[in-house]
Design an enzyme around this catalytic site. Structure first.
Site, PDB file in Angstrom:
ATOM      1  N   GLY A  29       0.811  -1.215   0.000  1.00 56.71           N
ATOM      2  CA  GLY A  29       0.000   0.000   0.000  1.00 56.71           C
ATOM      3  C   GLY A  29       0.839   1.257   0.000  1.00 56.71           C
ATOM      4  CB  ALA A  30       1.875   3.976   1.278  1.00 54.38           C
ATOM      5  CG  HIS A  32       5.093   5.146  -4.946  1.00 55.06           C
ATOM      6  ND1 HIS A  32       5.729   4.536  -5.995  1.00 55.06           N
ATOM      7  CD2 HIS A  32       5.517   4.501  -3.828  1.00 55.06           C
ATOM      8  CE1 HIS A  32       6.524   3.586  -5.546  1.00 55.06           C
ATOM      9  NE2 HIS A  32       6.404   3.537  -4.227  1.00 55.06           N
ATOM     10  CG  HIS A  35       3.266   0.795  -5.566  1.00 59.02           C
ATOM     11  ND1 HIS A  35       3.322   1.781  -4.621  1.00 59.02           N
ATOM     12  CD2 HIS A  35       3.943  -0.271  -5.044  1.00 59.02           C
ATOM     13  CE1 HIS A  35       3.994   1.348  -3.564  1.00 59.02           C
ATOM     14  NE2 HIS A  35       4.396   0.107  -3.803  1.00 59.02           N
ATOM     15  CD  GLN A  59       7.698  -7.350   3.894  1.00 60.85           C
ATOM     16  OE1 GLN A  59       6.917  -8.124   3.339  1.00 60.85           O
ATOM     17  NE2 GLN A  59       8.357  -6.438   3.201  1.00 60.85           N
ATOM     18  N   GLY A 145       9.462  -4.041  -8.240  1.00 61.19           N
ATOM     19  CA  GLY A 145      10.280  -2.872  -8.579  1.00 61.19           C
ATOM     20  C   GLY A 145      11.751  -3.137  -8.326  1.00 61.19           C
TER      21      GLY A 145
HETATM   22  O1  PAF Z   1       8.177  -4.636  -1.728  1.00 65.87           O
HETATM   23  C1  PAF Z   1       7.183  -4.720  -0.991  1.00 65.87           C
HETATM   24  O2  PAF Z   1       6.317  -3.834  -0.929  1.00 65.87           O
HETATM   25  C2  PAF Z   1       7.007  -5.945  -0.129  1.00 65.87           C
HETATM   26  O3  PAF Z   1       8.236  -6.410   0.331  1.00 65.87           O
HETATM   27  C3  PAF Z   1       6.207  -7.076  -0.809  1.00 65.87           C
HETATM   28  C4  PAF Z   1       6.911  -7.570  -2.057  1.00 65.87           C
HETATM   29  C5  PAF Z   1       4.825  -6.564  -1.174  1.00 65.87           C
HETATM   30  C6  PAF Z   1       6.046  -8.258   0.142  1.00 65.87           C
HETATM   31  O4  PAF Z   1       5.370  -7.913   1.302  1.00 65.87           O
END
Ligand code: PAF
Length: 284
Positions: A29-30, A32, A35, A59, A145
């Protein structure tokens, strides 16, 4: 855009669309423009595009980082509607981890350097969530990305280890006008901090341009001085082989060199990378 919060509902939908190719864009989310560029690439390649928004608790190696991670769900939904994303998957922690049992992966030296060294357990958390998503969605393609360069390498390795047919597609970093790499974490920067953070990319470009006339040690020193002058702290700068991700000390140790940096500005941790040179034909 269809929005699914439960795994079963999403699976039912996927069963009804089982003959379509699926592009998957996992996010926290959040959202930009970076994404949205992944969504657009997915839309160009696959018949159905699924974006997930899930702030994956396992994570984060620091509870305050998880707590402060930006959450802008209403704006995210609007942005996804605007780019005509087909499906948003918005699961809860219980949907994702009903048994709370996590796997331990071995990514060898890919995960012991840089982000792996500075954020213990981070890549294991990423691998758990990606395996779970891939198991539910079984995407034809998945888009990541290149700002999270090391994550991209880990996900490719994971896919190989699991013997999955999903094609992992790395997409170029998008930058603000001043060169700052787009990131959800930029949400937490003040306008003044955003301006100061421009030094990160500017210095990386300078290193790239001067690579032939300076040593790695000099380049590291120059970068550190430049970010400190802008009242930021350098967590690390490494020059590494772009395939093995193993740090090098001399330029001649690899023909594909990427600079990896992590800088702390205020309470925000920013990562970036830039290919310094590449004499190889295909890059990850
Ligand atoms: O890059 C991210 O935003 C996160 O690490 C991901 C790939 C969505 C996994 O939670």
């Amino acid at each position: 855009m269809l929005v699914f919060k439960s795994v079963n509902e999403l699976k039912q939908f996927l069963f009804q669309n089982k003959h379509k190719t699926i592009g998957f864009v996992p996010t926290m989310g959040a959202l930009h423009q970076g994404h949205l560029s992944l969504i657009n690439q997915s839309k160009n390649k696959a018949e159905l595009t699924i974006c997930s928004i899930f702030v994956n608790p396992i994570q984060f190696n620091k509870p305050e980082d998880l707590e402060n991670y930006p959450r802008t769900i209403e704006r995210d939904i609007q942005l996804l509607e605007d780019v005509a994303c087909d499906v948003l998957f918005l699961p809860s922690v219980n949907e994702m981890y009903p048994t709370k049992q996590y796997k331990n992966y071995d990514f060898g030296t890919l995960a012991t350097v840089m982000e792996g060294e500075h954020r213990p357990g981070h890549f294991n958390g990423v691998a758990n969530v990606i395996e779970r998503f891939f198991d539910i969605i079984q995407p034809t393609y998945a888009f990541f990305g290149e700002k999270d360069f090391q994550q991209l390498a880990i996900v490719k390795d994971l896919t190989k280890q699991l013997g999955l047919s999903t094609e992992i597609i790395g997409c170029p970093i998008l930058r603000e006008n001043n060169g700052l790499a787009m990131s959800s974490r930029n949400e937490r920067l003040t306008a003044e901090e955003r301006n100061r953070a421009a030094i990160i990319y500017r210095s990386l470009i300078q290193i790239k341009n001067n690579q032939k006339t300076s040593t790695i040690e000099q380049a590291k020193k120059m970068f550190k001085t430049a970010v400190e002058q802008e009242k930021m702290n350098l967590e690390y700068i490494e020059f590494a082989d772009g395939t093995t991700l193993q740090p090098i000390k001399e330029w001649n140790e690899t023909n594909y060199c990427v600079a990896f940096v992590t800088v702390i500005i205020g309470k925000v941790r920013l990562i970036d990378n830039l290919t310094i040179y590449s004499n190889v034909t295909s890059t990850p």
